[in-house]
Scaffold this active site. Structure first.
Site, PDB file in Angstrom:
ATOM      1  N   LYS A 102      29.084  12.517 -44.910  1.00  0.00           N
ATOM      2  CA  LYS A 102      30.540  12.441 -45.017  1.00  0.00           C
ATOM      3  C   LYS A 102      31.061  12.047 -43.638  1.00  0.00           C
ATOM      4  O   LYS A 102      31.231  12.903 -42.766  1.00  0.00           O
ATOM      5  CB  LYS A 102      31.108  13.807 -45.425  1.00  0.00           C
ATOM      6  CG  LYS A 102      30.780  14.220 -46.854  1.00  0.00           C
ATOM      7  CD  LYS A 102      31.444  15.554 -47.161  1.00  0.00           C
ATOM      8  CE  LYS A 102      31.455  15.869 -48.634  1.00  0.00           C
ATOM      9  NZ  LYS A 102      30.136  15.913 -49.251  1.00  0.00           N
ATOM     10  N   LYS A 113      29.841  19.151 -60.394  1.00  0.00           N
ATOM     11  CA  LYS A 113      29.888  20.334 -59.530  1.00  0.00           C
ATOM     12  C   LYS A 113      29.374  21.526 -60.319  1.00  0.00           C
ATOM     13  O   LYS A 113      29.789  21.740 -61.470  1.00  0.00           O
ATOM     14  CB  LYS A 113      31.330  20.592 -59.092  1.00  0.00           C
ATOM     15  CG  LYS A 113      31.856  19.535 -58.143  1.00  0.00           C
ATOM     16  CD  LYS A 113      31.428  19.864 -56.733  1.00  0.00           C
ATOM     17  CE  LYS A 113      31.998  18.860 -55.743  1.00  0.00           C
ATOM     18  NZ  LYS A 113      31.549  19.122 -54.383  1.00  0.00           N
ATOM     19  N   GLU A 118      22.626  19.049 -54.690  1.00  0.00           N
ATOM     20  CA  GLU A 118      22.989  19.317 -53.300  1.00  0.00           C
ATOM     21  C   GLU A 118      23.033  20.819 -53.066  1.00  0.00           C
ATOM     22  O   GLU A 118      23.735  21.536 -53.789  1.00  0.00           O
ATOM     23  CB  GLU A 118      24.387  18.745 -52.987  1.00  0.00           C
ATOM     24  CG  GLU A 118      24.431  17.232 -52.959  1.00  0.00           C
ATOM     25  CD  GLU A 118      25.859  16.699 -52.824  1.00  0.00           C
ATOM     26  OE1 GLU A 118      26.696  17.346 -52.145  1.00  0.00           O
ATOM     27  OE2 GLU A 118      26.136  15.641 -53.404  1.00  0.00           O
ATOM     28  N   ASP A 176      23.572  18.490 -47.780  1.00  0.00           N
ATOM     29  CA  ASP A 176      24.935  18.036 -47.481  1.00  0.00           C
ATOM     30  C   ASP A 176      25.468  18.874 -46.322  1.00  0.00           C
ATOM     31  O   ASP A 176      25.490  18.420 -45.175  1.00  0.00           O
ATOM     32  CB  ASP A 176      25.812  18.154 -48.740  1.00  0.00           C
ATOM     33  CG  ASP A 176      27.259  17.749 -48.497  1.00  0.00           C
ATOM     34  OD1 ASP A 176      27.581  17.314 -47.384  1.00  0.00           O
ATOM     35  OD2 ASP A 176      28.095  17.876 -49.422  1.00  0.00           O
ATOM     36  N   ASP A 211      25.946  19.367 -57.544  1.00  0.00           N
ATOM     37  CA  ASP A 211      26.328  19.877 -56.223  1.00  0.00           C
ATOM     38  C   ASP A 211      26.728  21.333 -56.357  1.00  0.00           C
ATOM     39  O   ASP A 211      27.715  21.661 -57.000  1.00  0.00           O
ATOM     40  CB  ASP A 211      27.501  19.052 -55.683  1.00  0.00           C
ATOM     41  CG  ASP A 211      27.829  19.403 -54.234  1.00  0.00           C
ATOM     42  OD1 ASP A 211      27.209  20.332 -53.682  1.00  0.00           O
ATOM     43  OD2 ASP A 211      28.719  18.743 -53.660  1.00  0.00           O
TER      44      ASP A 211
HETATM   45  O1  LIG Z   1      30.312  13.648 -52.843  1.00  0.00           O
HETATM   46  C1  LIG Z   1      31.045  13.278 -53.791  1.00  0.00           C
HETATM   47  O2  LIG Z   1      30.605  12.597 -54.726  1.00  0.00           O
HETATM   48  C2  LIG Z   1      32.475  13.695 -53.854  1.00  0.00           C
HETATM   49  C3  LIG Z   1      32.986  14.451 -52.678  1.00  0.00           C
HETATM   50  C4  LIG Z   1      32.658  15.910 -52.657  1.00  0.00           C
HETATM   51  O3  LIG Z   1      31.988  16.404 -53.525  1.00  0.00           O
HETATM   52  C5  LIG Z   1      33.229  16.714 -51.569  1.00  0.00           C
HETATM   53  C6  LIG Z   1      34.454  16.335 -51.061  1.00  0.00           C
HETATM   54  C7  LIG Z   1      35.037  17.052 -50.035  1.00  0.00           C
HETATM   55  C8  LIG Z   1      34.399  18.145 -49.508  1.00  0.00           C
HETATM   56  C9  LIG Z   1      33.168  18.550 -50.002  1.00  0.00           C
HETATM   57  C10 LIG Z   1      32.569  17.831 -51.027  1.00  0.00           C
HETATM   58  C11 LIG Z   1      31.196  18.259 -51.470  1.00  0.00           C
HETATM   59  O4  LIG Z   1      30.277  17.443 -51.485  1.00  0.00           O
HETATM   60  O5  LIG Z   1      31.013  19.427 -51.739  1.00  0.00           O
HETATM   61 MG   LIG Z   2      28.304  18.453 -51.461  1.00  0.00          MG
END
Ligand SMILES: O=C(O)CCC(=O)c1ccccc1C(=O)O
Ligand SMILES: [Mg+2]
Length: 325
Positions: free
Chosen positions: A237, A135, A192, A215, A163
């Site tokens: 997701k 992240k 992302e 995303d 991300d």
């Molecule tokens: O995508 C992954 O590898 C983990 C999950 C994750 O990052 C996430 C989980 C819940 C809400 C938002 C996010 C995101 O992608 O920001």
């Molecule tokens: Mg994401």
């Protein structure tokens, strides 16, 4: 003969780095169990606060209405329902009808926090493609860049997913990129949503050669799957998108355009997470899914994630309450 059971679960959670400033102390949701002709199917319905449009109360109402129709053999449509409800019900139906394979892809991209030593330990436990996720966007862009560069340099066969959740201005995103050597940029599978708008993210990718992925954009009402330069992947997701059928259609469109579809967690319990691993095995067999969120919880629910040591709460546990229907 059809029967249905509905449960509510609440498990303590530490969402820390994954949800950053939007911390959650408790993950809650519904567990649906459908039975018909000796078969059983389970599904998890767990709207994610601040990400899902629907709340748990709405989800429960929709689920109850659907169950009543289903039990009465009425035509019970799931497409109009809120995404988390449609996804959970479609999982229960898929298990009931045996259309979701048993085999799962449990090789997920470990979430890492920029410490190469900790990352080494995690990566040594996975076989095959070494892909981790970091992240970025919460701290200094310089710092994020240094950490990513350090991991890429320390682990020469590492591929990194980043991300930023739309946190950066173009200037900050470029500050980040400046820390990554041109050689190492190729091992960033994608970042992302680096910037606040899609156009700025496109500009970032064009200027830096770092691939991007959608995303948040995937869930916008006017989203269409379309390959563009530097766009490597779309993240799905399912709890935020909808039924398995809807997700599969999206995956097919993404693959048709020559892009990668990454199935990812909305912080479901081990029940929903193992179903996501099964979906990933079935529909995105060549891609490591983004499902490394189980360890945010202190307990699994009903089903075990392959290789996890966390205790498994059963229906008698204090985390689960049976609801009257
Ligand atoms: O995508 C992954 O590898 C983990 C999950 C994750 O990052 C996430 C989980 C819940 C809400 C938002 C996010 C995101 O992608 O920001
Ligand atoms: Mg994401």
């Amino acid at each position: 003969m059809k029967t249905a059971e509905l449960y509510r679960y609440q498990i303590p959670i530490e969402t820390g780095v994954v949800l950053r400033h939007r911390r959650l102390k408790c993950r809650e949701g519904l567990l649906l169990c459908l039975r018909e002709n000796g078969n059983t199917g389970w599904g998890e319905i767990a709207p994610l606060p601040e990400f899902s449009q629907e709340d748990l109360i709405t989800a429960e109402q929709q689920t109850r209405t659907w169950i009543a129709d289903w039990l009465l053999q009425k035509k019970a449509e799931i497409e109009p329902l809120a995404p988390s409800v449609a996804f959970g019900i479609s999982c229960a139906l898929a298990e009931l009808r045996n259309t979701l394979g048993d085999h799962g892809n449990y090789r997920t991209a470990p979430l890492c926090y920029g410490d190469p030593d900790a990352l080494y330990a995690k990566l040594n436990r996975i076989e095959g493609e070494k892909v981790a996720k970091m992240k970025v966007g919460l701290y200094e862009a310089n710092r994020d860049g240094l950490l990513a560069e350090m991991c890429l340099t320390a682990i020469p066969d590492l591929k990194l997913r980043l991300d930023a959740n739309r946190m950066w201005t173009l200037e900050k995103a470029l500050l980040f990129a400046r820390k990554i050597s041109l050689e190492n940029r190729k091992r960033i599978q994608f970042i992302e949503e680096p910037c606040q708008t899609a156009d700025l993210s496109r500009q970032f990718a064009a200027e830096t050669g770092i691939a991007i992925a959608w995303d948040e954009s995937v869930r916008e009402p006017d989203f269409v799957v379309k390959k563009e330069p530097n766009l490597a992947a779309c993240v799905i997701k399912p709890t935020l998108v909808g039924s398995i059928e809807k997700c599969v259609k999206l995956i097919e469109q993404i693959h048709q355009q020559g892009m990668t579809a990454v199935i990812s967690s909305s912080i479901e319990s081990s029940l929903g997470l193992t179903q996501l691993a099964r979906l990933a095995h079935q529909y995105t067999p060549n891609t490591t899914p983004g499902l490394d969120t189980l360890n945010l919880m202190q307990s699994q629910l009903l089903r075990s994630w392959q290789g996890s040591d966390l205790p498994i709460a059963d229906l008698n546990s204090p985390f689960i309450t049976k609801l009257a229907i």
